[in-house]
Write a protein that holds these residues in place. Structure first.
Motif, PDB file in Angstrom:
ATOM      1  N   THR A   1       2.678   1.612  -3.493  1.00 29.15           N
ATOM      2  CA  THR A   1       1.783   2.045  -4.574  1.00 29.15           C
ATOM      3  C   THR A   1       1.354   3.499  -4.380  1.00 29.15           C
ATOM      4  O   THR A   1       1.185   4.236  -5.355  1.00 29.15           O
TER       5      THR A   1
ATOM      6  N   VAL B   1      -5.521  -1.270  -1.105  1.00 27.48           N
ATOM      7  CA  VAL B   1      -4.904  -1.572  -2.387  1.00 27.48           C
ATOM      8  C   VAL B   1      -5.934  -2.238  -3.293  1.00 27.48           C
ATOM      9  O   VAL B   1      -6.509  -3.275  -2.935  1.00 27.48           O
TER      10      VAL B   1
ATOM     11  N   LEU C   1      -5.124  -7.135   0.964  1.00 29.40           N
ATOM     12  CA  LEU C   1      -4.735  -5.949   0.210  1.00 29.40           C
ATOM     13  C   LEU C   1      -5.858  -4.914   0.211  1.00 29.40           C
ATOM     14  O   LEU C   1      -5.615  -3.711   0.397  1.00 29.40           O
TER      15      LEU C   1
ATOM     16  N   ALA D   1       0.833  -1.203   0.000  1.00 29.83           N
ATOM     17  CA  ALA D   1       0.000   0.000   0.000  1.00 29.83           C
ATOM     18  C   ALA D   1       0.871   1.257   0.000  1.00 29.83           C
ATOM     19  O   ALA D   1       0.608   2.219  -0.737  1.00 29.83           O
TER      20      ALA D   1
END
Length: 270
Positions: free
Chosen positions: A26, A96, A91, A23
């Motif tokens: 990104t 995410v 995720l 996370a």
């Protein structure tokens, strides 16, 4: 920056910390492709289903899974039905947006079936001809790039498709290496249940290939690492996946082992 991360399937991975790290990466604009196996989940499911599992030991000591039809079915169920949904759920919990893919989805991974495999059994070398396993030949990068362009993190696992459209088991470490090369990734990180490549109980901070004498699962990782480096991936790391920020710390060189080619090692010494 594009980073391919491969996580082992025998435990030792702190999944919440891994997903929190993804996370953070990104959010900073790093493209992450996550590749996973699932040996532990597969073995547990095989026991429940009464499917006997066997390994093949190559003459050079590399160990691979014997993949008959029942084993291939068990592998697909374990990876696509258990391991992958758990990763996607965690995720999502960390914000995410991820999408799960096997190599079959969209023809993502193409492989050539291994028609004859040499294996050492009771000191004799035998040839196995009915195995449903293969080696990666191509990766559909357009699919992965399209997903990354939409802000989605691909979560990839075996099996793959052969040239005649049949599924085969492929080694997840080799999948990660092939994906990293095909994507032109900047970094490839293998996260395992040990803190890196070990020698006399201590982590080797830099390992020059070919890493003579290292066999088993770590040996396959080194083969995949060498192929990735030869294919243009700038840096490859093998590190533990059990702590906080396992990817970020490996990328920063603070944990694990950096795998070097002989030429790189020579430059590092100079």
């Amino acid at each position: 920056m594009t980073v391919v991360v491969k996580i082992g399937g025998r435990g030792g991975i702190d999944v919440p910390s891994l997903c929190a790290d993804i996370a953070g990466l990104t959010a900073r604009g790093t493209h992450v492709v996550l590749v996973h196996g699932g040996s532990g989940a597969m073995e547990e499911l095989a026991e429940r289903l009464g499917v006997g599992l066997r390994d093949l030991v190559a003459p050079d000591g590399v160990v691979t899974r014997r993949t008959d039809e029942a084993t291939l079915d068990t592998l697909t169920l374990a990876l696509a039905g258990r391991v992958k949904p758990a990763l996607l759920t965690e995720l999502a919990r960390h914000g995410v947006r991820a999408i799960g893919l096997t190599g079959i989805d969209g023809g993502l991974l193409r492989a050539r079936r291994r028609k004859a495999i040499r294996s050492v059994e009771d000191g004799r070398t035998v040839v196995v001809r009915d195995d449903h396993s293969g080696r990666i030949e191509s990766v559909d990068t357009s699919l992965l790039r399209g997903l990354l362009g939409l802000g989605l993190a691909p979560v990839v696992s075996p099996p793959a498709l052969t040239e005649d459209g049949n599924p085969v088991n492929v080694n997840a470490d080799r999948v990660a290496g092939a994906v990293a090369v095909a994507m032109g990734a900047d970094r490839l990180v293998f996260l395992t249940d040990v803190p890196g490549v070990l020698a006399d109980g201590a982590v080797v901070r830099e390992l020059r290939l070919p890493g003579t004498g290292i066999t088993g699962g770590m040996g396959i990782k080194l083969v995949a690492a060498g192929q990735a480096l030869a294919g243009g991936v700038s840096r490859v790391y093998i590190a533990g996946g059990g702590g906080k920020k396992p990817i970020s710390l490996a990328l920063a060189g603070k944990t694990g082992t950096r795998v070097l080619t002989e030429e790189e090692a020579g430059c590092a010494v100079e």
